[in-house]
Design a protein around this motif. Structure first.
Motif, PDB file in Angstrom:
ATOM      1  N   GLU A 764     -74.230  62.356  -3.755  1.00  0.00           N
ATOM      2  CA  GLU A 764     -75.658  62.629  -3.487  1.00  0.00           C
ATOM      3  C   GLU A 764     -76.480  62.075  -4.639  1.00  0.00           C
ATOM      4  O   GLU A 764     -75.994  61.872  -5.742  1.00  0.00           O
ATOM      5  N   GLY A 765     -77.722  61.753  -4.311  1.00  0.00           N
ATOM      6  CA  GLY A 765     -78.621  61.256  -5.316  1.00  0.00           C
ATOM      7  C   GLY A 765     -78.345  59.836  -5.734  1.00  0.00           C
ATOM      8  O   GLY A 765     -77.841  59.020  -4.945  1.00  0.00           O
ATOM      9  N   VAL A 766     -78.593  59.539  -6.975  1.00  0.00           N
ATOM     10  CA  VAL A 766     -78.505  58.181  -7.499  1.00  0.00           C
ATOM     11  C   VAL A 766     -77.756  58.247  -8.823  1.00  0.00           C
ATOM     12  O   VAL A 766     -77.996  59.154  -9.638  1.00  0.00           O
ATOM     13  N   ILE A 767     -76.843  57.267  -9.043  1.00  0.00           N
ATOM     14  CA  ILE A 767     -76.194  57.081 -10.327  1.00  0.00           C
ATOM     15  C   ILE A 767     -76.913  55.942 -11.019  1.00  0.00           C
ATOM     16  O   ILE A 767     -76.943  54.826 -10.509  1.00  0.00           O
ATOM     17  N   ARG A 768     -77.501  56.227 -12.200  1.00  0.00           N
ATOM     18  CA  ARG A 768     -78.306  55.231 -12.886  1.00  0.00           C
ATOM     19  C   ARG A 768     -77.732  55.006 -14.280  1.00  0.00           C
ATOM     20  O   ARG A 768     -77.279  55.956 -14.946  1.00  0.00           O
ATOM     21  N   LYS A 769     -77.743  53.727 -14.702  1.00  0.00           N
ATOM     22  CA  LYS A 769     -77.193  53.356 -15.993  1.00  0.00           C
ATOM     23  C   LYS A 769     -78.058  53.952 -17.119  1.00  0.00           C
ATOM     24  O   LYS A 769     -79.270  53.954 -17.050  1.00  0.00           O
ATOM     25  N   GLY A 770     -77.401  54.440 -18.142  1.00  0.00           N
ATOM     26  CA  GLY A 770     -78.075  54.963 -19.317  1.00  0.00           C
ATOM     27  C   GLY A 770     -78.425  56.437 -19.241  1.00  0.00           C
ATOM     28  O   GLY A 770     -78.926  57.009 -20.222  1.00  0.00           O
ATOM     29  N   LEU A 771     -78.149  57.081 -18.109  1.00  0.00           N
ATOM     30  CA  LEU A 771     -78.483  58.498 -17.998  1.00  0.00           C
ATOM     31  C   LEU A 771     -77.384  59.365 -18.619  1.00  0.00           C
ATOM     32  O   LEU A 771     -76.248  58.928 -18.830  1.00  0.00           O
ATOM     33  N   ASN A 772     -77.758  60.610 -18.901  1.00  0.00           N
ATOM     34  CA  ASN A 772     -76.775  61.573 -19.400  1.00  0.00           C
ATOM     35  C   ASN A 772     -75.879  62.011 -18.259  1.00  0.00           C
ATOM     36  O   ASN A 772     -76.322  62.154 -17.104  1.00  0.00           O
ATOM     37  N   ALA A 773     -74.613  62.246 -18.587  1.00  0.00           N
ATOM     38  CA  ALA A 773     -73.631  62.624 -17.559  1.00  0.00           C
ATOM     39  C   ALA A 773     -72.813  63.788 -18.087  1.00  0.00           C
ATOM     40  O   ALA A 773     -72.585  63.947 -19.296  1.00  0.00           O
ATOM     41  N   ARG A 774     -72.329  64.593 -17.147  1.00  0.00           N
ATOM     42  CA  ARG A 774     -71.511  65.737 -17.502  1.00  0.00           C
ATOM     43  C   ARG A 774     -70.265  65.681 -16.626  1.00  0.00           C
ATOM     44  O   ARG A 774     -70.360  65.756 -15.397  1.00  0.00           O
ATOM     45  N   LEU A 775     -69.083  65.548 -17.256  1.00  0.00           N
ATOM     46  CA  LEU A 775     -67.811  65.421 -16.528  1.00  0.00           C
ATOM     47  C   LEU A 775     -67.187  66.802 -16.434  1.00  0.00           C
ATOM     48  O   LEU A 775     -66.954  67.451 -17.456  1.00  0.00           O
ATOM     49  N   THR A 776     -66.913  67.250 -15.212  1.00  0.00           N
ATOM     50  CA  THR A 776     -66.336  68.583 -15.010  1.00  0.00           C
ATOM     51  C   THR A 776     -65.033  68.450 -14.251  1.00  0.00           C
ATOM     52  O   THR A 776     -64.854  67.535 -13.445  1.00  0.00           O
ATOM     53  N   ARG A 777     -64.134  69.353 -14.547  1.00  0.00           N
ATOM     54  CA  ARG A 777     -62.839  69.401 -13.882  1.00  0.00           C
ATOM     55  C   ARG A 777     -62.594  70.847 -13.481  1.00  0.00           C
ATOM     56  O   ARG A 777     -62.474  71.729 -14.323  1.00  0.00           O
ATOM     57  N   GLU A 778     -62.550  71.063 -12.171  1.00  0.00           N
ATOM     58  CA  GLU A 778     -62.425  72.405 -11.612  1.00  0.00           C
ATOM     59  C   GLU A 778     -63.530  73.315 -12.154  1.00  0.00           C
ATOM     60  O   GLU A 778     -63.283  74.436 -12.615  1.00  0.00           O
ATOM     61  N   ASP A 779     -64.767  72.775 -12.127  1.00  0.00           N
ATOM     62  CA  ASP A 779     -65.984  73.471 -12.537  1.00  0.00           C
ATOM     63  C   ASP A 779     -66.001  73.858 -14.017  1.00  0.00           C
ATOM     64  O   ASP A 779     -66.775  74.726 -14.431  1.00  0.00           O
ATOM     65  N   VAL A 780     -65.170  73.186 -14.781  1.00  0.00           N
ATOM     66  CA  VAL A 780     -65.166  73.388 -16.228  1.00  0.00           C
ATOM     67  C   VAL A 780     -65.597  72.087 -16.878  1.00  0.00           C
ATOM     68  O   VAL A 780     -65.060  71.022 -16.549  1.00  0.00           O
ATOM     69  N   ILE A 781     -66.594  72.189 -17.784  1.00  0.00           N
ATOM     70  CA  ILE A 781     -67.115  70.981 -18.423  1.00  0.00           C
ATOM     71  C   ILE A 781     -66.043  70.419 -19.347  1.00  0.00           C
ATOM     72  O   ILE A 781     -65.565  71.112 -20.260  1.00  0.00           O
ATOM     73  N   VAL A 782     -65.698  69.148 -19.105  1.00  0.00           N
ATOM     74  CA  VAL A 782     -64.717  68.465 -19.961  1.00  0.00           C
ATOM     75  C   VAL A 782     -65.442  67.777 -21.104  1.00  0.00           C
ATOM     76  O   VAL A 782     -65.033  67.868 -22.268  1.00  0.00           O
ATOM     77  N   SER A 783     -66.519  67.080 -20.822  1.00  0.00           N
ATOM     78  CA  SER A 783     -67.251  66.374 -21.869  1.00  0.00           C
ATOM     79  C   SER A 783     -68.650  66.072 -21.382  1.00  0.00           C
ATOM     80  O   SER A 783     -68.914  65.999 -20.174  1.00  0.00           O
ATOM     81  N   LYS A 784     -69.583  65.944 -22.397  1.00  0.00           N
ATOM     82  CA  LYS A 784     -70.937  65.490 -22.128  1.00  0.00           C
ATOM     83  C   LYS A 784     -71.046  64.079 -22.678  1.00  0.00           C
ATOM     84  O   LYS A 784     -70.741  63.834 -23.838  1.00  0.00           O
ATOM     85  N   THR A 785     -71.500  63.163 -21.838  1.00  0.00           N
ATOM     86  CA  THR A 785     -71.500  61.755 -22.226  1.00  0.00           C
ATOM     87  C   THR A 785     -72.682  61.051 -21.583  1.00  0.00           C
ATOM     88  O   THR A 785     -73.534  61.699 -20.959  1.00  0.00           O
ATOM     89  N   THR A 786     -72.678  59.763 -21.704  1.00  0.00           N
ATOM     90  CA  THR A 786     -73.693  58.931 -21.049  1.00  0.00           C
ATOM     91  C   THR A 786     -72.993  57.778 -20.339  1.00  0.00           C
ATOM     92  O   THR A 786     -71.854  57.403 -20.690  1.00  0.00           O
ATOM     93  N   ILE A 787     -73.678  57.219 -19.319  1.00  0.00           N
ATOM     94  CA  ILE A 787     -73.123  56.071 -18.563  1.00  0.00           C
ATOM     95  C   ILE A 787     -73.518  54.814 -19.321  1.00  0.00           C
ATOM     96  O   ILE A 787     -74.676  54.422 -19.349  1.00  0.00           O
ATOM     97  N   SER A 788     -72.532  54.210 -19.978  1.00  0.00           N
ATOM     98  CA  SER A 788     -72.809  53.003 -20.775  1.00  0.00           C
ATOM     99  C   SER A 788     -72.758  51.725 -19.937  1.00  0.00           C
ATOM    100  O   SER A 788     -73.395  50.727 -20.293  1.00  0.00           O
ATOM    101  N   SER A 789     -71.990  51.731 -18.820  1.00  0.00           N
ATOM    102  CA  SER A 789     -71.876  50.517 -17.978  1.00  0.00           C
ATOM    103  C   SER A 789     -71.720  50.943 -16.527  1.00  0.00           C
ATOM    104  O   SER A 789     -71.000  51.901 -16.229  1.00  0.00           O
ATOM    105  N   LEU A 790     -72.416  50.224 -15.622  1.00  0.00           N
ATOM    106  CA  LEU A 790     -72.360  50.539 -14.191  1.00  0.00           C
ATOM    107  C   LEU A 790     -72.156  49.217 -13.440  1.00  0.00           C
ATOM    108  O   LEU A 790     -72.961  48.290 -13.578  1.00  0.00           O
ATOM    109  N   ARG A 791     -71.065  49.131 -12.661  1.00  0.00           N
ATOM    110  CA  ARG A 791     -70.758  47.891 -11.917  1.00  0.00           C
ATOM    111  C   ARG A 791     -70.461  48.209 -10.459  1.00  0.00           C
ATOM    112  O   ARG A 791     -70.002  49.306 -10.138  1.00  0.00           O
ATOM    113  N   ARG A 792     -70.781  47.182  -9.679  1.00  0.00           N
ATOM    114  CA  ARG A 792     -70.408  47.222  -8.262  1.00  0.00           C
ATOM    115  C   ARG A 792     -69.913  45.825  -7.868  1.00  0.00           C
ATOM    116  O   ARG A 792     -70.692  44.868  -7.887  1.00  0.00           O
TER     117      ARG A 792
END
Length: 834
Positions: A764-792
């Protein structure tokens, strides 16, 4: 006196001459004080008779007069010596007596003068031994002088004795101190006369009656002289020994009033016992205490019983003054001026209305045109009656002061602007008036304005159960204009009418009871309090208690700045002579003495201390809850010119507190900012707020050195606005997160030597380069990071919408597994507001 140069030896004889019948010799006599005398010693052998008709030999000259001795005449044979006449004999004896008495008196006076001189020297000497020796020498010299005078007087009395019947030849006169022989050859010596009584010339001659001479002091002539200090001391010691032998007097049993806690010294004073005796008794009980130490009521009861007194227990609350039961008799009450309080919203014209009534410009002295303090004024009406006005601030922060004003008032004038209607503070004033139970008069102000709507004001008052007379109620209303001075006489008539209905009375002939309207610390005069006398008469010199403060009325100043000696009921005065600044609203009561005033003030201060230091019991749960609380504190030091402003500022600042930050007032007080205030603020890095006050030179120097922030205000709006901004600045900007899109990790690929790339499916929504991201695994935050590169499909793209796949490279993390969720969000910083 005889010649002092010739000193022949005793027994030597002068050359014999014709008709010489007496052999003479000279001898020197020495007396005390270095005085000496030379006398002639006569040796009689035989009587040589002269020729008949020849005159007898002339008598020898007196040695004192040092007259030359007449030459001896040739002795003519005479059958019989001529008998001297009676008149010559009496004259000779009288002259001899006067001479002897004169010499004795001279000797006495000389000895007295020397003794007096020595006595003065003895007084100035610091050595006790020298004084003792001088006293002994003086006594010895006085005794010798007295003895010499006594002998001279005895000889004078002996000389003046009547002569025998038969004829007696003339004998040469000798010195006053010589012993003479008046016997004839072949006759036994005459018996001595009995010693005469000592003359009492001290009592007869009153020339020296005004002063005590040494002779009189030593001889005991004046029996009424003062006793010496040593004699008085001996008498006291004797009396003390007598009392100790006879036993102590009957002990007086006292009723001792003992509160719940009392010092040992105070208990000793109430028992009329020595404090050391009480300490000794407590030591025997196993309680080592000092005089200043406080003991409880039970221990005090043991001591009182031990010393044989009766105890009267009182509780601490009995110490305080309770005037509720003190009701004046109806016959003592007299009419007093009504106390009128003017209330209303800010800038509705309360002070301007009072200004128009008083005829003085009051509002010009207030910062920003609003009233910061309670003003108390007494106004004389045209019919010579008086009305006391209290002007309370209309700002919301001064609700406490308005509540205080409503509690001491008789009549409330509610000022409502005709062009503005009822405002929040107007409603608050209505509630205070109802709570105080005071009658109300509505003054609809500013009717001279074009948009004035007095009828609308009356209708709005109905919503708060205030029904004016025009609408069928019992509340008087008057349309006035403070600037045009319209209908002011009608307002005063309404006040007089309401006062007549209330029948306001008080007893002026009793100790005064008043209420502190305002209090402040003046730099030159010390703590001051504006009080409103409610009953009794307050006079200069009265001892009083005002809250936790006590003092003595040094001076009283009325609302015109004049000093007055007394203030009756309903009269506001400014009182000088307080120990500390009281709180506004404290009861002001005159007491009988300073000890009672200090006792009540100390009790009230202890109650305040207990309230301030006692906290709620802490349980284990709320202890950890408080420790884990993340609420920040905003420390402040508040100083203002009067006590009412301090309370209003503290109240306004406490209302600014939120769940995230709360105000903590480290110290609040009245007076200028001092060095101790700066030291306290620097320890907590707190700013200092000065409301109508400034720091002294030393405080400014310390503040500059310790970098303490000083804030000066004279309008409370500006102070609270700054406090809001400062508290928001302490919290920092508000961080707002907005979720942009969500995706799921489908696959993980290696990217370079260390990094990993994730293949995503955008949910859902939009994935945009340079935004803040939060990686979760089974609803537990693994790390807070940013999207440094986006390719298609090997192309770098700016964004990927939902439903599409893409590959991303996450910064600073390689912990990525298939099935993880990636949440992309934007961060926005906003200025925080309270």
């Amino acid at each position: 006196m005889a010649d002092q140069t010739e000193k022949p030896k005793l027994g030597t004889r002068p050359p014999l001459g014709l008709k010489r019948t007496v052999e003479t010799g000279k001898v020197k006599q020495s007396f005390s004080h270095g005085r000496s005398n030379t006398v002639v010693v006569e040796v009689k052998k035989r009587r040589i008779l002269g020729r008949p008709g020849e005159a007898p030999p002339a008598p020898a000259p007196e040695p004192v007069a040092e007259a030359p001795k007449p030459a001896a005449k040739p002795a003519a044979p005479a059958p019989q010596p001529r008998k001297p006449s009676a008149t010559d004999e009496i004259t000779r004896r009288r002259e001899l007596q006067e001479k002897l008495l004169r010499e004795a008196e001279d000797a006495r006076m000389t000895s007295l003068e020397d003794a007096r001189r020595r006595e003065e020297q003895a007084k100035t000497s610091a050595n006790e031994e020298e004084r003792r020796r001088a006293e002994e020498n003086r006594k010895a010299e006085e005794a010798a002088a007295e003895e010499t005078a006594r002998r001279a007087q005895e000889e004078a009395l002996a000389v003046t004795a009547p002569p025998p019947e038969e004829a007696q030849p003339a004998v040469p006169q000798a010195d006053a101190t010589e012993e003479r022989s008046f016997r004839r050859p072949g006759h036994a010596p005459a018996p001595k006369r009995p010693e005469p009584s000592r003359p009492t010339r001290g009592r007869e001659d009153r020339r020296h009656a005004g002063k005590l001479t040494v002779s009189r002091a030593l001889s005991g002539e004046d029996d009424s002289r003062a006793r010496s200090l040593a004699a008085l001391r001996r008498a006291r010691e004797k009396e003390k020994r007598h009392h100790m032998e006879t036993g102590p007097a009957t002990k007086q049993v006292r009723d001792v009033v003992v509160p719940e806690a009392i010092t040992v010294q105070e208990l000793a004073n109430r028992m009329a016992e020595r404090g050391a005796d009480l300490v000794k008794a407590l030591f025997k009980m196993g309680m080592p205490v000092t005089l200043t130490q406080t003991i409880d009521q039970d221990t005090a009861e043991l001591l009182v019983t031990e010393f044989g007194h009766n105890i009267k227990r009182v509780s601490e609350s009995d110490i305080d003054i309770d005037s509720s039961a003190d009701v004046d008799a109806a016959e003592t009450l007299q009419a007093r001026p009504p106390v009128v309080t003017i209330m209303g919203h800010v800038d509705h014209g309360k002070t301007s209305l009072l200004d128009a009534i008083r005829g003085a410009n009051v509002v010009s002295g207030e910062a920003g045109g609003i009233t910061q303090h309670i003003g108390a004024y007494q106004v004389s009406l045209p019919d010579k009656s008086k009305v006391t006005f209290l002007d309370t601030p209309g700002h919301e922060a001064f609700s406490e002061m308005r509540a205080r004003g409503a509690n001491v008032t008789d009549i409330v004038i509610l000022v409502v602007a005709a062009d503005d209607g009822l405002r929040p503070q107007t409603i608050e004033a209505i509630n205070h008036t109802k709570a105080a139970g005071a009658p109300m008069i509505v003054a609809i102000n500013k009717i001279d304005k074009p948009d004035a709507k007095p009828q609308k004001v009356r209708e709005e008052l109905l919503q708060h159960e205030v029904i004016v007379e025009d609408m069928g109620g019992d509340v008087q209303d008057v349309e006035v204009s403070a600037t045009k001075k319209t209908n002011l006489d009608k307002l005063l008539e309404a006040i007089e009418l309401q006062a007549e209905i209330l029948e306001i009375k008080a007893n002026p002939d009793r100790p005064a009871e008043a209420t502190v309207i305002e209090a402040k610390l003046d730099k030159g005069r010390g703590p001051l309090a504006t009080v409103l006398v409610q009953r009794g008469t307050l006079r200069v010199g009265d001892v009083f208690v005002a809250g936790a403060s006590s003092g003595k009325v040094r001076a009283m100043i009325d609302d015109h700045g004049r000093q007055v000696k007394e203030a009756g009921p309903s009269m506001p005065v400014e009182v000088l002579g307080l120990s500390v600044v009281p709180s506004a609203g404290d009861p002001f009561t005159v007491v009988e003495n300073e000890a009672r005033a200090r006792e009540v003030a100390a009790y009230r201060q202890s109650v305040l201390d207990r309230k301030r230091t006692t906290s709620a019991p802490v349980s284990l749960e709320n202890m950890f809850a408080n420790h884990a609380s993340t609420t920040m504190e905003f420390p402040l030091v508040v100083k203002a010119d009067v006590q009412g402003s301090v309370e209003a500022i503290v109240h306004a600042l406490n209302r600014l507190s939120t769940d995230e930050i709360k105000v903590r007032v480290l110290h609040s007080g009245v007076g200028a900012i001092t060095e101790s205030d700066v030291t306290l603020a620097s320890a907590s890095s707190a700013p200092i707020i000065g409301f109508n006050v400034r720091p002294n030179a030393k405080a400014r120097e310390v503040a500059a050195r310790t970098r303490v922030e000083l804030r000066y205000y004279d309008v409370i709006y500006h102070l609270t606005d700054w406090a809001k901004g400062a508290m928001a600045g302490e919290l920092g900007p508000e961080i707002i997160e907005t979720v942009v899109g969500r995706a799921r990790v489908q696959e993980v690929f290696p990217a370079g030597k260390r990094d990993k790339a994730a293949g995503l499916l955008v949910l859902e929504g939009v994935i945009r380069k340079g935004l803040n991201a939060r990686l979760t695994r089974e609803d537990v935050i693994v790390s807070k990071t940013t999207i440094s590169s986006l390719r298609r499909f090997k192309d770098d793209v700016a964004e990927v919408t939902s439903g599409l796949e893409c590959g991303v490279l996450l910064a600073d993390t390689n912990d990525i597994k298939p099935g993880d969720s990636l949440e992309v969000f934007e961060v926005e910083e906003r200025a925080r507001t309270l």
